[in-house]
Design an enzyme around this catalytic site. Sequence first.
Site, PDB file in Angstrom:
ATOM      1  CB  ALA A 112      -0.243   1.690  -4.103  1.00  0.00           C
ATOM      2  CB  SER A 162      -6.882  -2.347   9.365  1.00  0.00           C
ATOM      3  OG  SER A 162      -7.629  -3.558   9.195  1.00  0.00           O
ATOM      4  CB  CYS A 210      13.305   5.480   8.340  1.00  0.00           C
ATOM      5  SG  CYS A 210      12.433   5.979   9.842  1.00  0.00           S
ATOM      6  CE1 TYR A 224      -4.814  -5.577  10.959  1.00  0.00           C
ATOM      7  CE2 TYR A 224      -2.428  -5.273  11.007  1.00  0.00           C
ATOM      8  CZ  TYR A 224      -3.649  -5.116  10.371  1.00  0.00           C
ATOM      9  OH  TYR A 224      -3.705  -4.476   9.143  1.00  0.00           O
ATOM     10  CB  ILE A 274      -0.955  -0.030   1.210  1.00  0.00           C
ATOM     11  CG1 ILE A 274      -1.979  -1.170   1.047  1.00  0.00           C
ATOM     12  CG2 ILE A 274      -1.648   1.312   1.412  1.00  0.00           C
ATOM     13  CD1 ILE A 274      -2.791  -1.475   2.280  1.00  0.00           C
ATOM     14  CB  THR A 330       0.107  -6.293   0.433  1.00  0.00           C
ATOM     15  OG1 THR A 330      -0.337  -6.661   1.761  1.00  0.00           O
ATOM     16  CG2 THR A 330      -0.729  -5.166  -0.113  1.00  0.00           C
ATOM     17  CG  ASN A 346       1.401   2.489   4.401  1.00  0.00           C
ATOM     18  OD1 ASN A 346       0.254   2.073   4.208  1.00  0.00           O
ATOM     19  ND2 ASN A 346       2.463   1.808   3.996  1.00  0.00           N
TER      20      ASN A 346
HETATM   21  N1  LIG Z   1      -2.751  -5.850   3.276  1.00  0.00           N
HETATM   22  C1  LIG Z   1      -3.917  -5.689   3.882  1.00  0.00           C
HETATM   23  O1  LIG Z   1      -4.858  -6.519   3.753  1.00  0.00           O
HETATM   24  C2  LIG Z   1      -4.145  -4.505   4.762  1.00  0.00           C
HETATM   25  C3  LIG Z   1      -3.084  -3.742   5.244  1.00  0.00           C
HETATM   26  N2  LIG Z   1      -3.369  -2.682   6.079  1.00  0.00           N
HETATM   27  C4  LIG Z   1      -2.276  -1.850   6.612  1.00  0.00           C
HETATM   28  O2  LIG Z   1      -1.616  -1.208   5.528  1.00  0.00           O
HETATM   29  C5  LIG Z   1      -0.267  -0.899   5.898  1.00  0.00           C
HETATM   30  C6  LIG Z   1       0.668  -1.411   4.832  1.00  0.00           C
HETATM   31  O3  LIG Z   1       0.490  -2.815   4.763  1.00  0.00           O
HETATM   32  P1  LIG Z   1       0.804  -3.651   3.435  1.00  0.00           P
HETATM   33  O4  LIG Z   1       1.130  -2.742   2.324  1.00  0.00           O
HETATM   34  O5  LIG Z   1      -0.290  -4.635   3.273  1.00  0.00           O
HETATM   35  O6  LIG Z   1       2.100  -4.420   3.938  1.00  0.00           O
HETATM   36  P2  LIG Z   1       3.444  -4.854   3.184  1.00  0.00           P
HETATM   37  O7  LIG Z   1       4.086  -5.820   4.124  1.00  0.00           O
HETATM   38  O8  LIG Z   1       3.152  -5.249   1.798  1.00  0.00           O
HETATM   39  O9  LIG Z   1       4.284  -3.485   3.174  1.00  0.00           O
HETATM   40  C7  LIG Z   1       4.625  -2.904   4.402  1.00  0.00           C
HETATM   41  C8  LIG Z   1       5.857  -2.045   4.207  1.00  0.00           C
HETATM   42  O10 LIG Z   1       6.196  -1.510   5.487  1.00  0.00           O
HETATM   43  C9  LIG Z   1       7.568  -1.733   5.729  1.00  0.00           C
HETATM   44  N3  LIG Z   1       7.838  -1.828   7.165  1.00  0.00           N
HETATM   45  C10 LIG Z   1       7.504  -2.834   8.006  1.00  0.00           C
HETATM   46  N4  LIG Z   1       7.990  -2.597   9.235  1.00  0.00           N
HETATM   47  C11 LIG Z   1       8.672  -1.417   9.170  1.00  0.00           C
HETATM   48  C12 LIG Z   1       9.400  -0.633  10.102  1.00  0.00           C
HETATM   49  N5  LIG Z   1       9.581  -1.049  11.360  1.00  0.00           N
HETATM   50  N6  LIG Z   1       9.932   0.532   9.674  1.00  0.00           N
HETATM   51  C13 LIG Z   1       9.770   0.942   8.398  1.00  0.00           C
HETATM   52  N7  LIG Z   1       9.102   0.250   7.456  1.00  0.00           N
HETATM   53  C14 LIG Z   1       8.559  -0.916   7.852  1.00  0.00           C
HETATM   54  C15 LIG Z   1       7.913  -3.015   4.993  1.00  0.00           C
HETATM   55  O11 LIG Z   1       9.301  -3.106   4.731  1.00  0.00           O
HETATM   56  C16 LIG Z   1       7.074  -2.863   3.734  1.00  0.00           C
HETATM   57  O12 LIG Z   1       7.761  -2.173   2.735  1.00  0.00           O
HETATM   58  C17 LIG Z   1      -0.063  -1.547   7.272  1.00  0.00           C
HETATM   59  O13 LIG Z   1      -0.235  -0.563   8.284  1.00  0.00           O
HETATM   60  C18 LIG Z   1      -1.202  -2.573   7.355  1.00  0.00           C
HETATM   61  O14 LIG Z   1      -1.572  -2.849   8.689  1.00  0.00           O
HETATM   62  C19 LIG Z   1      -4.651  -2.336   6.444  1.00  0.00           C
HETATM   63  C20 LIG Z   1      -5.703  -3.063   5.979  1.00  0.00           C
HETATM   64  C21 LIG Z   1      -5.535  -4.183   5.083  1.00  0.00           C
HETATM   65  C1  LIG Z   2      -5.300 -11.330   9.756  1.00  0.00           C
HETATM   66  C2  LIG Z   2      -4.736  -9.967   9.664  1.00  0.00           C
HETATM   67  C3  LIG Z   2      -4.985  -9.339   8.318  1.00  0.00           C
HETATM   68  C4  LIG Z   2      -4.437  -7.945   8.283  1.00  0.00           C
HETATM   69  C5  LIG Z   2      -4.869  -7.198   7.041  1.00  0.00           C
HETATM   70  C6  LIG Z   2      -6.111  -6.410   7.306  1.00  0.00           C
HETATM   71  O1  LIG Z   2      -6.072  -5.454   8.055  1.00  0.00           O
HETATM   72  C7  LIG Z   2      -7.402  -6.873   6.651  1.00  0.00           C
HETATM   73  C8  LIG Z   2      -8.323  -7.388   7.696  1.00  0.00           C
HETATM   74  C9  LIG Z   2      -9.491  -8.146   7.112  1.00  0.00           C
HETATM   75  C10 LIG Z   2      -9.486  -9.489   6.878  1.00  0.00           C
HETATM   76  C11 LIG Z   2      -8.353 -10.339   7.115  1.00  0.00           C
HETATM   77  C12 LIG Z   2      -8.332 -11.639   6.665  1.00  0.00           C
HETATM   78  C13 LIG Z   2      -7.156 -12.439   6.882  1.00  0.00           C
HETATM   79  C14 LIG Z   2      -7.027 -13.697   6.423  1.00  0.00           C
HETATM   80  C15 LIG Z   2      -5.744 -14.425   6.698  1.00  0.00           C
HETATM   81  O2  LIG Z   2      -5.967 -15.360   7.709  1.00  0.00           O
HETATM   82  C16 LIG Z   2      -5.193 -15.127   5.449  1.00  0.00           C
HETATM   83  O3  LIG Z   2      -5.875 -16.370   5.320  1.00  0.00           O
HETATM   84  C17 LIG Z   2      -5.385 -14.357   4.184  1.00  0.00           C
HETATM   85  C18 LIG Z   2      -4.752 -15.113   2.998  1.00  0.00           C
HETATM   86  C19 LIG Z   2      -4.542 -14.154   1.818  1.00  0.00           C
HETATM   87  C20 LIG Z   2      -4.956 -14.754   0.503  1.00  0.00           C
HETATM   88  O4  LIG Z   2      -5.413 -15.931   0.505  1.00  0.00           O
HETATM   89  O5  LIG Z   2      -4.848 -14.055  -0.504  1.00  0.00           O
END
Ligand SMILES: NC(=O)C1=CN([C@@H]2O[C@H](COP(=O)(O)OP(=O)(O)OC[C@H]3O[C@@H](n4cnc5c(N)ncnc54)[C@H](O)[C@@H]3O)[C@@H](O)[C@H]2O)C=CC1
Ligand SMILES: CCCCCC(=O)CC\C=C/C=C/C=C/[C@@H](O)[C@@H](O)CCCC(=O)O
Length: 256
Positions: A20, A138, A63, A151, A17, A188, A91
């Site tokens: 993006a 989230s 960082c 979380y 994210i 992601t 983020n």
């Molecule tokens: N993927 C999902 O389904 C959802 C994600 N989110 C939130 O969106 C945000 C981004 O998540 P994603 O893009 O899915 O994860 P991702 O794992 O694809 O990307 C996360 C990025 O944050 C960096 N990061 C992790 N720990 C760090 C630290 N200590 N210092 C600096 N950078 C660090 C990682 O290196 C990575 O580049 C998070 O806050 C996550 O909780 C919220 C809702 C849904």
């Molecule tokens: C479980 C923490 C998820 C963190 C990301 C979010 O904040 C979205 C929360 C909403 C639903 C989370 C569903 C999580 C499912 C996981 O247990 C895993 O089974 C998902 C597998 C991903 C895939 O099959 O593409």
Amino acid sequence: MALSGKIAVVTGAAMGIGKAITEILLQNGATVALLDVNEPAAKALMDELQNKNEKDRALFLKCDVESEEQIQAAFQKTIETFGRVDILCNNAGIVDETNWKKTISINLEAVISGTYLALEHMNKMTGGQGGVIVNTASMTGVYPVQGCPVYTATKHGVVGFTRAMAINSTASGYGIRLNAICPGPVKTELLNNSSLKLGQFSPLQQSANQILEVMGILSASDVAEAVLELVTDETKNGEALVILGKGKHFVAFPSM
Ligand SMILES: NC(=O)C1=CN([C@@H]2O[C@H](COP(=O)(O)OP(=O)(O)OC[C@H]3O[C@@H](n4cnc5c(N)ncnc54)[C@H](O)[C@@H]3O)[C@@H](O)[C@H]2O)C=CC1
Ligand SMILES: CCCCCC(=O)CC\C=C/C=C/C=C/[C@@H](O)[C@@H](O)CCCC(=O)O
């Protein structure tokens, strides 16, 4: 808010994210400081930006947001390089129900640190020019999800902190808007690996999986579009925008 000439700081900018968000801010004319702990991923993104002639408006700063000193140094370098900060996207985040203290450190404590550092530089009451902060929460910041209680707690904290700071900003004249983005499942690395990160709650993964079927899965770009809306719509302050595969809505919180 038009983005041309605006300076943004994005944490967790190298992947998912955050990547993006970085891309859409650059596409809309902003300059972006990319903060991330994953240097190889960040350098790969910078190479992609080079190919799109956007690298001169991007600065990667390694960082670890768990370190307040490193966030402070990144802000300082951003201001030395570009002159100010107008936009902050807190983020970076993880899912780890085993190492839950690390989850709190990254998902909540770092959001608070980043917000307070941004205030030091953006607050109109202390010489700043104002701006906007978007914190990545989230859907679990509004609707608890089985399998990831810590979380969920961190994301509830991000929503509550963001809304409270938005009230403070209005009351104190900071000139800073603060909003939370609350995505459902997004394709992601974090989501792909999340089933391995539920620790003692792994038996509940199936119920979390069902959410994917009900809510649908978003792309990171879908979320970035919604973040852009929160950054540019100057009427939005103190909002929590839920975005799911089936649509998006601003949370209607109960009034006192
Ligand atoms: N993927 C999902 O389904 C959802 C994600 N989110 C939130 O969106 C945000 C981004 O998540 P994603 O893009 O899915 O994860 P991702 O794992 O694809 O990307 C996360 C990025 O944050 C960096 N990061 C992790 N720990 C760090 C630290 N200590 N210092 C600096 N950078 C660090 C990682 O290196 C990575 O580049 C998070 O806050 C996550 O909780 C919220 C809702 C849904
Ligand atoms: C479980 C923490 C998820 C963190 C990301 C979010 O904040 C979205 C929360 C909403 C639903 C989370 C569903 C999580 C499912 C996981 O247990 C895993 O089974 C998902 C597998 C991903 C895939 O099959 O593409």
